[in-house]
Design an enzyme around this catalytic site. Structure first.
Site, PDB file in Angstrom:
ATOM      1  N   GLN A 106       0.855  -1.200   0.000  1.00 19.08           N
ATOM      2  CA  GLN A 106       0.000   0.000   0.000  1.00 19.08           C
ATOM      3  C   GLN A 106       0.886   1.243   0.000  1.00 19.08           C
ATOM      4  O   GLN A 106       0.409   2.354  -0.154  1.00 19.08           O
ATOM      5  CB  GLN A 106      -0.895   0.014   1.248  1.00 19.08           C
ATOM      6  CG  GLN A 106      -1.800  -1.186   1.390  1.00 19.08           C
ATOM      7  CD  GLN A 106      -2.505  -1.174   2.727  1.00 19.08           C
ATOM      8  OE1 GLN A 106      -3.552  -0.549   2.902  1.00 19.08           O
ATOM      9  NE2 GLN A 106      -1.923  -1.852   3.699  1.00 19.08           N
ATOM     10  N   ASP A 109       6.376   4.595  -1.303  1.00 14.25           N
ATOM     11  CA  ASP A 109       7.728   5.121  -1.025  1.00 14.25           C
ATOM     12  C   ASP A 109       8.875   4.426  -1.759  1.00 14.25           C
ATOM     13  O   ASP A 109      10.041   4.745  -1.525  1.00 14.25           O
ATOM     14  CB  ASP A 109       7.984   5.075   0.506  1.00 14.25           C
ATOM     15  CG  ASP A 109       7.895   3.646   1.080  1.00 14.25           C
ATOM     16  OD1 ASP A 109       7.552   3.522   2.272  1.00 14.25           O
ATOM     17  OD2 ASP A 109       8.165   2.674   0.345  1.00 14.25           O
ATOM     18  N   HIS A 124      -1.214   1.598  -4.504  1.00 17.66           N
ATOM     19  CA  HIS A 124      -1.613   3.008  -4.362  1.00 17.66           C
ATOM     20  C   HIS A 124      -0.684   3.964  -5.099  1.00 17.66           C
ATOM     21  O   HIS A 124      -0.633   5.154  -4.769  1.00 17.66           O
ATOM     22  CB  HIS A 124      -1.713   3.376  -2.875  1.00 17.66           C
ATOM     23  CG  HIS A 124      -2.812   2.652  -2.173  1.00 17.66           C
ATOM     24  ND1 HIS A 124      -2.809   2.413  -0.818  1.00 17.66           N
ATOM     25  CD2 HIS A 124      -3.936   2.077  -2.658  1.00 17.66           C
ATOM     26  CE1 HIS A 124      -3.912   1.741  -0.490  1.00 17.66           C
ATOM     27  NE2 HIS A 124      -4.609   1.511  -1.582  1.00 17.66           N
ATOM     28  N   GLY A 196       2.683  -4.596   8.963  1.00 17.79           N
ATOM     29  CA  GLY A 196       2.680  -3.149   9.174  1.00 17.79           C
ATOM     30  C   GLY A 196       1.513  -2.414   8.570  1.00 17.79           C
ATOM     31  O   GLY A 196       1.688  -1.334   8.001  1.00 17.79           O
ATOM     32  N   ASN A 222       3.079  -7.051  13.481  1.00 18.05           N
ATOM     33  CA  ASN A 222       2.668  -5.711  13.871  1.00 18.05           C
ATOM     34  C   ASN A 222       2.932  -5.566  15.374  1.00 18.05           C
ATOM     35  O   ASN A 222       2.706  -6.525  16.113  1.00 18.05           O
ATOM     36  CB  ASN A 222       1.164  -5.533  13.578  1.00 18.05           C
ATOM     37  CG  ASN A 222       0.744  -4.085  13.500  1.00 18.05           C
ATOM     38  OD1 ASN A 222       1.182  -3.254  14.319  1.00 18.05           O
ATOM     39  ND2 ASN A 222      -0.079  -3.754  12.521  1.00 18.05           N
ATOM     40  N   GLU A 224       1.157  -3.900  17.317  1.00 17.83           N
ATOM     41  CA  GLU A 224      -0.136  -3.866  18.012  1.00 17.83           C
ATOM     42  C   GLU A 224      -1.237  -4.461  17.131  1.00 17.83           C
ATOM     43  O   GLU A 224      -1.066  -4.653  15.928  1.00 17.83           O
ATOM     44  CB  GLU A 224      -0.481  -2.414  18.383  1.00 17.83           C
ATOM     45  CG  GLU A 224      -0.527  -1.469  17.218  1.00 17.83           C
ATOM     46  CD  GLU A 224      -0.621  -0.004  17.667  1.00 17.83           C
ATOM     47  OE1 GLU A 224       0.231   0.424  18.475  1.00 17.83           O
ATOM     48  OE2 GLU A 224      -1.535   0.676  17.164  1.00 17.83           O
TER      49      GLU A 224
HETATM   50  C1  BV8 Z   1     -11.865   3.610  -3.487  1.00 16.14           C
HETATM   51  C2  BV8 Z   1      -1.828   7.017  -1.437  1.00 16.14           C
HETATM   52  C3  BV8 Z   1     -13.803   3.651  -4.743  1.00 16.14           C
HETATM   53  C4  BV8 Z   1      -1.951   8.494  -1.153  1.00 16.14           C
HETATM   54  C5  BV8 Z   1      -3.535   6.001  -0.006  1.00 16.14           C
HETATM   55  C6  BV8 Z   1     -15.993   5.890   3.986  1.00 16.14           C
HETATM   56  C7  BV8 Z   1     -15.917   7.201   3.564  1.00 16.14           C
HETATM   57  C8  BV8 Z   1     -15.130   7.581   2.466  1.00 16.14           C
HETATM   58  C9  BV8 Z   1     -14.406   6.622   1.773  1.00 16.14           C
HETATM   59  C10 BV8 Z   1     -14.490   5.323   2.212  1.00 16.14           C
HETATM   60  C11 BV8 Z   1     -15.276   4.936   3.299  1.00 16.14           C
HETATM   61  N1  BV8 Z   1     -15.126   3.601   3.465  1.00 16.14           N
HETATM   62  C12 BV8 Z   1     -14.280   3.126   2.545  1.00 16.14           C
HETATM   63  C13 BV8 Z   1     -13.911   4.165   1.760  1.00 16.14           C
HETATM   64  C14 BV8 Z   1     -13.060   4.088   0.664  1.00 16.14           C
HETATM   65  C15 BV8 Z   1     -11.670   4.611   1.035  1.00 16.14           C
HETATM   66  C16 BV8 Z   1     -11.212   4.140   2.397  1.00 16.14           C
HETATM   67  O1  BV8 Z   1     -10.853   2.990   2.565  1.00 16.14           O
HETATM   68  N2  BV8 Z   1     -11.242   5.065   3.375  1.00 16.14           N
HETATM   69  C17 BV8 Z   1     -10.869   4.683   4.726  1.00 16.14           C
HETATM   70  C18 BV8 Z   1     -10.036   5.807   5.360  1.00 16.14           C
HETATM   71  C19 BV8 Z   1     -12.144   4.424   5.519  1.00 16.14           C
HETATM   72  N3  BV8 Z   1     -10.842   4.010   0.031  1.00 16.14           N
HETATM   73  C20 BV8 Z   1     -10.648   4.692  -1.103  1.00 16.14           C
HETATM   74  O2  BV8 Z   1     -11.049   5.810  -1.315  1.00 16.14           O
HETATM   75  C21 BV8 Z   1      -9.876   3.933  -2.182  1.00 16.14           C
HETATM   76  N4  BV8 Z   1     -10.610   4.039  -3.411  1.00 16.14           N
HETATM   77  O3  BV8 Z   1     -12.449   3.040  -2.606  1.00 16.14           O
HETATM   78  O4  BV8 Z   1     -12.429   3.934  -4.662  1.00 16.14           O
HETATM   79  C22 BV8 Z   1     -14.208   3.882  -6.108  1.00 16.14           C
HETATM   80  C23 BV8 Z   1     -14.863   2.862  -6.771  1.00 16.14           C
HETATM   81  C24 BV8 Z   1     -15.294   3.086  -8.031  1.00 16.14           C
HETATM   82  C25 BV8 Z   1     -15.061   4.324  -8.652  1.00 16.14           C
HETATM   83  C26 BV8 Z   1     -14.358   5.329  -7.976  1.00 16.14           C
HETATM   84  C27 BV8 Z   1     -13.934   5.108  -6.698  1.00 16.14           C
HETATM   85  C28 BV8 Z   1      -8.502   4.537  -2.370  1.00 16.14           C
HETATM   86  C29 BV8 Z   1      -7.688   4.304  -1.139  1.00 16.14           C
HETATM   87  C30 BV8 Z   1      -6.237   4.690  -1.406  1.00 16.14           C
HETATM   88  C31 BV8 Z   1      -5.908   5.970  -0.675  1.00 16.14           C
HETATM   89  N5  BV8 Z   1      -4.473   6.291  -0.864  1.00 16.14           N
HETATM   90  N6  BV8 Z   1      -2.228   6.255  -0.248  1.00 16.14           N
HETATM   91  C32 BV8 Z   1      -0.892   8.985  -0.203  1.00 16.14           C
HETATM   92  O5  BV8 Z   1      -0.124   8.153   0.340  1.00 16.14           O
HETATM   93  O6  BV8 Z   1      -0.826  10.220  -0.011  1.00 16.14           O
HETATM   94  S1  BV8 Z   1      -3.955   5.210   1.407  1.00 16.14           S
HETATM   95  C33 BV8 Z   1      -2.710   5.423   2.532  1.00 16.14           C
HETATM   96  O7  BV8 Z   1      -3.296   5.178   3.810  1.00 16.14           O
HETATM   97  C34 BV8 Z   1      -1.631   4.383   2.446  1.00 16.14           C
HETATM   98  O8  BV8 Z   1      -1.314   4.076   1.123  1.00 16.14           O
HETATM   99  C35 BV8 Z   1      -2.184   3.207   3.183  1.00 16.14           C
HETATM  100  O9  BV8 Z   1      -2.936   2.390   2.342  1.00 16.14           O
HETATM  101  C36 BV8 Z   1      -3.112   3.855   4.140  1.00 16.14           C
HETATM  102  C37 BV8 Z   1      -2.511   3.837   5.507  1.00 16.14           C
HETATM  103  O10 BV8 Z   1      -2.725   2.564   5.975  1.00 16.14           O
HETATM  104  P1  BV8 Z   1      -1.520   1.724   6.597  1.00 16.14           P
HETATM  105  O11 BV8 Z   1      -0.495   1.487   5.550  1.00 16.14           O
HETATM  106  O12 BV8 Z   1      -2.139   0.573   7.256  1.00 16.14           O
HETATM  107  O13 BV8 Z   1      -0.846   2.701   7.638  1.00 16.14           O
HETATM  108  P2  BV8 Z   1      -1.396   3.115   9.076  1.00 16.14           P
HETATM  109  O14 BV8 Z   1      -0.630   4.306   9.505  1.00 16.14           O
HETATM  110  O15 BV8 Z   1      -2.901   3.145   9.073  1.00 16.14           O
HETATM  111  O16 BV8 Z   1      -0.996   1.856  10.001  1.00 16.14           O
HETATM  112  C38 BV8 Z   1       0.364   1.574  10.221  1.00 16.14           C
HETATM  113  C39 BV8 Z   1       0.415   0.211  10.886  1.00 16.14           C
HETATM  114  O17 BV8 Z   1       1.779  -0.159  11.058  1.00 16.14           O
HETATM  115  C40 BV8 Z   1      -0.230   0.198  12.272  1.00 16.14           C
HETATM  116  O18 BV8 Z   1      -1.010  -0.970  12.414  1.00 16.14           O
HETATM  117  C41 BV8 Z   1       0.986   0.141  13.213  1.00 16.14           C
HETATM  118  O19 BV8 Z   1       0.705  -0.584  14.394  1.00 16.14           O
HETATM  119  C42 BV8 Z   1       1.980  -0.601  12.372  1.00 16.14           C
HETATM  120  N7  BV8 Z   1       3.390  -0.345  12.689  1.00 16.14           N
HETATM  121  C43 BV8 Z   1       3.949   0.775  13.203  1.00 16.14           C
HETATM  122  N8  BV8 Z   1       5.284   0.611  13.314  1.00 16.14           N
HETATM  123  C44 BV8 Z   1       5.564  -0.647  12.847  1.00 16.14           C
HETATM  124  C45 BV8 Z   1       4.362  -1.254  12.445  1.00 16.14           C
HETATM  125  N9  BV8 Z   1       4.302  -2.504  11.935  1.00 16.14           N
HETATM  126  C46 BV8 Z   1       5.463  -3.181  11.828  1.00 16.14           C
HETATM  127  N10 BV8 Z   1       6.664  -2.670  12.192  1.00 16.14           N
HETATM  128  C47 BV8 Z   1       6.750  -1.410  12.700  1.00 16.14           C
HETATM  129  N11 BV8 Z   1       7.938  -0.907  13.065  1.00 16.14           N
END
Ligand code: BV8
Length: 255
Positions: A106, A109, A124, A196, A222, A224
């Protein structure tokens, strides 16, 4: 690392050694130890007052193109200054034990590719690549230093449209080919390592459940619990940069 269960490390090594097709599904956590804030932590840093859920959208860009362009330029600079960490490197080393290993990330980078992973699907997009607003012209490996004095965002030299980062914004569809290939792999793999990710962002976050339902073994790495934890057979609780080298060490002991 003290809380890492040696039996689960051994079982992970066993499952990798037994697997033919392995998928490694990663999120921002795998890059955390490279010094790149996770998506949610990013809200605590310089950009805390801006909500990524608002900035990483077409409306956010059209509302303030310069602000969004500068946010991505800041992140491109950060990404280029950082290096893959032992977690990325261990994932490359796992390729030696699987018949086939694909990284589905996802992250935007480039760190998996810079670490040397051979099969990487970027769900993404990639922050180092920009494109014109209608997507017709793509500029790989964009250099922000080159156009220092131009109006930001720059305009496409071919069609004069505003340039934007070549990433998937919220509300935008994922690249069709990448998404279909990712679900095909999830539904046909023997083992998925989920590393992660908080499992909040759809449709990517549905890949582990698709793998589990198709009969794959699923292991989460992960520090957590996440939205994925209930889907995994078990969790290696710890930082990927510490946990994954332990798994590689265990695999080396077995050969
Ligand atoms: C789509 C690029 C439909 C940009 C990214 C309700 C309202 C509105 C929208 C939605 C909704 N419900 C669902 C949606 C759809 C929406 C969505 O999912 N929203 C979420 C927020 C609810 N999804 C979309 O919009 C997608 N498109 O659905 O299109 C459609 C269909 C037809 C026609 C048109 C449209 C598009 C989603 C892509 C968004 N772009 N990135 C940019 O980077 O600027 S997403 C971005 O956030 C990242 O790419 C990544 O995917 C996401 C972050 O998630 P994680 O990677 O999990 O990171 P996070 O910080 O959350 O967690 C980190 C984890 O690591 C934690 O668990 C932590 O404990 C752990 N960690 C920490 N340290 C460590 C570790 N693990 C291991 N080792 C460590 N050291």
């Amino acid at each position: 690392m003290s809380e890492l269960n040696p039996e689960l490390v051994e079982r992970t090594a066993q499952w990798i050694a037994e697997a033919g097709v392995v998928v490694v599904f990663t999120g921002a956590g795998v890059s955390a130890e490279s010094g790149i804030p996770t998506f949610r932590e990013a809200r605590s840093g310089l950009w805390a007052k801006y909500d990524p859920l608002r900035l990483a959208t077409v409306d956010g860009f059209l509302n303030d193109p310069r602000l969004v362009w500068e946010w991505y330029a800041y992140r491109r600079k950060l990404v280029r200054e950082k290096e893959p960490n032992p977690g990325h490197v261990s994932i490359v080393e796992l390729e030696g034990w699987a018949d086939e290993l694909t990284v589905i990330t996802q992250n935007v980078d480039s760190l998996h590719k810079r670490a040397g992973s051979t099969n990487v699907i970027e769900l993404h997009g990639n922050i180092t690549r920009v494109k014109c607003f209608n997507g017709a012209h793509v500029y790989p490996d964009w250099n922000d230093e080159a156009g220092k004095d131009v109006e930001l965002p720059p305009l496409c030299e071919h069609c004069a449209q505003l340039l934007r980062p070549d990433v998937v914004w919220f509300g935008e569809q994922l690249p069709t080919g990448a998404l279909e290939e990712s679900f095909r792999l999830a539904e046909s793999c023997d083992l998925m390592l989920v590393i992660g990710t908080s499992g909040n962002v759809q449709p990517a976050a549905s890949l582990p459940a698709a793998a589990r339902e198709a009969g794959a073994r699923v292991i989460e790495v992960n520090p957590e619990a996440s939205e994925i934890t209930h889907t995994a057979h078990f969790m290696l609780r710890g930082a990927s940069g510490e946990v994954l080298p332990e798994v590689v060490r265990e695999l080396r002991k077995r050969t």
